[in-house]
Enzyme design. Structure first.
Site, PDB file in Angstrom:
ATOM      1  N   HIS A 332      -7.069   8.262   9.859  1.00  0.00           N
ATOM      2  CA  HIS A 332      -6.459   6.953   9.622  1.00  0.00           C
ATOM      3  C   HIS A 332      -7.455   5.911  10.100  1.00  0.00           C
ATOM      4  O   HIS A 332      -7.981   6.028  11.206  1.00  0.00           O
ATOM      5  CB  HIS A 332      -5.137   6.840  10.385  1.00  0.00           C
ATOM      6  N   ARG A 352      -2.150  -4.263   8.197  1.00  0.00           N
ATOM      7  CA  ARG A 352      -3.078  -4.796   7.202  1.00  0.00           C
ATOM      8  C   ARG A 352      -2.343  -5.257   5.953  1.00  0.00           C
ATOM      9  O   ARG A 352      -2.708  -6.250   5.343  1.00  0.00           O
ATOM     10  CB  ARG A 352      -4.132  -3.742   6.854  1.00  0.00           C
TER      11      ARG A 352
END
Ligand SMILES: Cc1cc2nc3c(=O)[nH]c(=O)nc-3n(C[C@H](O)[C@H](O)[C@H](O)COP(=O)(O)OP(=O)(O)OC[C@H]3O[C@@H](n4cnc5c(N)ncnc54)[C@H](O)[C@@H]3O)c2cc1C
Ligand code: SF4
Ligand code: SF4
Ligand code: FES
Lengths: 556, 229
Positions: A332, A352
């Site tokens: 990740h 994000r």
């Protein structure tokens, strides 16, 4: 001690990081105005992956020396577990005494396993004729930890076909087409099922709040704040409990059992507290044991739960089930790099998708924030180690800033506490306020892309053995997109529940056998592998080395 | 900086004293000392509620409550492990219940015994207003019970401490499910998509994609246009 550390830290960060944060603050207004960098071209992606992604280091992997998928390339840590002895000598086990005799055995109490049990029951198997066994508590799993969301194409602007393209492109075209088809076509049905059992999805004006995720071309990420996995799983488990299906906790499976025809016929479970084993005979077996984060591939820290040690893959492989796409591992892009106490824990992609952008120590944006995960991770690694644009922590880890205050600027004040309360709480516990300050991130080991190969019904190459969830292989190809695993576990959990139930109705295993384990030992010998490694490993060992080296091993 | 890194602290685990590096969570500090968890460790990230723990500081008689995987070990902490103890739970059929005001009280009548001592709220490692959601449930306010309890990770600390036998986290789970099922309508756009799938509208396009070779897929993938936020 406490006083010292509190003096040295200013709102959670040491002085030298504060200096860098000031530079991040200085560029924020400009970055907000200009927007993030554009996505990379296909060629740029290829380049950066080749150079910087941990998966593209051939020396960290090897060809499997034995078994049905011999020759497949897997990470060294995985090969070590597959080229190892069983935990016990098959000759020591009495298979004539059956402790549990059921139609369906489900191994693993995460989302995939729990859904499989529910749908097998709907397909007509009585609750007390199903048995779920799991290593820790029911629900101590990766399923409950998902933060960001679950994908489903259900807006007029979107369609299962567009979802299909996103999945298969993200997976580098290695995915099995019929599995992707099932995944995207069942997705809206799964959301509907979740509605029926009372999952509280985020909604606004009678519509779902849907966002982008890395590699999506439409906004289709459904969420329940940043507790998506918990919100879904705890409703699913509550429904399971209402049905009264039995579950045995702290009872990991240590080997599968076959019958005289080579069909799956149950398993040996092991009470990790009392050291005794029990024999289960089952007409059908579902493998839903999740992934391998706790094996710490290439020594990466991980986001995964304590029991993510790929046990299911090991025992299925010994029983003759083939594996695919195990050469690719998902890191990740944004694991916690600081504070060290929570190193490697997840900073959800939702940060994000709500507007936070990764920036260097000088506050410069360097990558489109929602590239597919492998690309995003590679870009961060390059920035830290090649360009020297990262911030080094006191423990020697490097990271880049994820500029979380941008979220409040873009989506409005209060967004973080409202939609990202788990994230807010995690850093707040360490004195960091993510509405005011950015957070330091670096890639962390997150997901097992490949696994035991299945078909669209969840059947493996061993008759009577079905697999679903993170332990299955073929759905995500070489790289899974955010939100497609939460989807995978319920789409294929449901499918295997139904197909295993149908199989159980016509299967009649009688005699149980461990011959495959005996044969596997012979293969080890033939391949010339001399080792004292044993597997499955069940739990990682985090004791200090000084303790381990002076341990007599009597009770532990 | 290096001073802080090399510093150690003293902790007491179930009566024995150990020295461990500063900067570890309670869970990591216990492991460093040589404990290997079977119970009491799940997600290791603050999401599952397996690791609820109680501790005391030297010269402070009060008990403190925390998640061992999230709370930092501090010098002079007295630590014990607290295995999760399941509380009784009411069985119900979400399709058959009457989702109105009295339903929570009907399945969890003991909520009426709440003495408003606020012990549950003080015990909660998620900083949830636990007593407030119990009170909301008592008033029949399902929406508020669901909203206030949303972050509950079912660690059971509140329930272990409650003098009135209330099963907070099971009751709140029921409230959230009732809210999700009955009080938050299914968006019409989902129903519409389901109808299209049912009628086979999506099949031909998908069949085409399934039949494509890699070259064709690469082109189709590159031609996607990303929807603007
Ligand atoms: C922190 C985090 C965040 C995530 N966020 C997202 C997200 O936002 N969206 C998304 O789509 N995906 C996300 N994922 C991925 C996704 O949650 C998991 O891939 C998925 O839940 C796996 O479900 P599962 O049922 O296959 O396995 P798990 O949920 O891991 O369950 C496996 C179960 O099997 C048990 N088990 C293991 N070995 C044995 C054994 N030998 N015998 C018996 N039982 C055993 C385990 O203890 C566990 O209970 C996230 C993952 C993590 C870790
Ligand atoms: S409400 Fe109770 S069970 Fe839920 S997190 Fe708080 S203390 Fe734990
Ligand atoms: S601890 Fe029990 S009695 Fe006290 S406020 Fe909470 S619910 Fe009420
Ligand atoms: S181990 Fe899951 S909350 Fe601590």
């Amino acid at each position: 001690m406490d006083k010292v550390s509190k003096q040295e830290l200013i709102r959670g960060y040491p002085q030298y990081m504060r200096k860098s944060i000031e530079r991040v603050e200085a560029t924020r207004a400009k970055r907000l105005e200009s927007g993030p960098p554009s996505p990379m071209t296909a060629e740029e992606r290829e380049n950066i992956l080749n150079k910087y992604h941990p998966d593209y280091k051939p020396e960290k992997k090897r060809k499997l020396a034995l078994g049905i998928s011999a020759g497949e390339i897997v990470p060294n840590e995985m090969a070590d577990m597959l080229e190892a002895h069983p935990l016990f000598d098959p000759a020591d086990v009495d298979l004539s005494h059956i402790d549990y005799d059921v139609s369906l055995l489900v191994i693993g109490g995460g989302g995939a396993g729990t859904a499989a049990a529910i749908f097998a029951h709907q397909e007509g198997i009585a609750a007390d004729d199903i048995l779920v066994v799991t290593k820790l508590r029911h629900g101590d799993s990766n399923s409950i930890m998902a933060q960001g969301g679950i994908q489903a194409a259900d807006r007029p602007e979107d369609s299962p076909a567009i979802h299909y393209l996103d999945v298969i492109g993200g997976g580098h075209y290695a995915n099995k087409p019929e599995l992707v088809r099932a995944l995207v076509l069942d997705a809206p049905k799964i959301i509907r099922w979740h509605e029926d059992i009372g999952v509280m999805y985020d909604k606004q004006d009678r519509k779902y709040l849907e966002a982008h995720g890395g590699g999506t071309s439409r906004m289709r990420m459904h969420s329940a704040k940043d507790y998506t996995g918990k919100a879904i799983f705890s409703a699913v488990r509550d429904e399971f409990r209402n049905l009264g299906i039995p579950v045995l906790e702290f009872f990991p499976v240590i080997e599968l059992l076959l019958d005289e025809k080579g069909n799956a016929a149950g398993a040996i479970i092991y009470n990790i507290e009392t050291d005794e084993y029990k024999i289960i005979r089952a007409k059908a077996t579902v493998l839903a044991t999740g992934g391998f984060g706790r094996v710490h591939i290439q020594d990466f820290p991980t986001t995964n739960h304590y029991g993510a040690t790929a046990d299911g893959l090991v025992i299925a492989y010994r029983a003759g089930a083939n594996i695919i796409d195990m050469d690719s591992v998902q890191y990740h892009p944004t694991g916690v790099a600081y504070p060290t106490a929570i190193l490697g824990q997840l900073a959800t992609e939702k940060l994000r998708s709500q507007g936070a952008v990764p920036v260097t120590k000088d506050g410069e944006a360097f990558v489109f924030p929602l590239e597919p995960r492998d690309v995003e991770a590679a870009a961060i690694i390059r920035e830290c180690w090649e360009m020297n644009n990262g911030v080094e922590t006191p423990s020697g880890v490097r990271g880049v800033w994820l500029d979380t205050p941008m979220i409040e600027e873009i989506q409005g004040k209060g967004t973080i506490k409202q939609r990202l309360s788990a994230m807010w709480t995690m850093w707040h516990r360490h004195g960091i306020d993510i509405t005011e300050d950015p957070v330091l991130v670096y890639p962390t080991l997150h997901y097992q892309n490949g696994g035991v190969e299945i078909d669209e019904h969840g059947a493996t190459s061993v008759p009577g053995l079905f697999a679903a969830g993170e332990c299955d292989g073929g759905v995500h190809g070489k790289n899974r997109l955010m939100g497609n695993s939460q989807l995978d576990i319920y789409v294929f959990g449901r499918r295997v529940g139904m197909s295993a139930a149908r199989w159980a109705k016509k299967s009649r295993p009688k005699k149980l056998s461990l011959q495959h384990v005996v044969d596997y030992e012979k293969l080890l010998k033939k391949a010339g592998i001399e080792t004292d490694r044993v597997s499955p490993i069940l739990l990682p060992d985090y004791r200090d080395e000084a303790v381990i080296s002076s341990s007599l091993g009597r009770f532990i | 900086m290096s001073e802080q890194e090399n510093a150690t602290i003293r902790i007491h685990i179930m009566g024995k004293t150990y020295r461990v590096p500063a900067g570890l969570t309670i869970m990591d500090a216990m492991e460093y000392s040589g404990y290997r968890f079977i119970r009491g460790a799940g997600c290791r990230s603050g999401f599952c509620g397996a690791c609820s723990t109680i501790y005391r500081r030297e010269e402070d008689y009060r008990l403190q409550f925390a998640l061992a995987c999230q709370e930092m070990a501090e010098d002079g902490m007295y630590l014990v492990q607290l295995p999760f103890t399941p509380a009784p739970r009411s069985q119900y059929d979400l399709e058959k219940i009457d989702p109105t005001e009295n339903v929570l009280l009907q399945y969890y009548p003991e909520i009426a015994r709440c003495v408003s001592c606020n012990t549950c709220t003080k015990a909660c490692p998620q900083d949830i207003e636990v007593m407030d959601y119990v009170q909301a449930a008592l008033r029949g306010d399902i929406a508020r019970t669901a909203a206030l309890s949303f972050d509950c990770i079912q660690c059971g600390l509140c329930t272990m401490r409650c003098p009135a036998d209330i099963k907070h986290y099971h009751m709140a789970q029921m409230a959230r499910r009732i809210y999700g099922r009955y009080l938050s309508p299914v968006p019409e756009h989902l129903e519409e998509q389901l109808r299209e799938i049912e009628e086979g509208v999506c099949d031909s396009e998908l069949d085409k994609l399934v039949a494509m070779n890699e070259e064709e897929l690469v082109l189709a993938y590159a031609a996607r246009i990303r929807e603007e936020e």
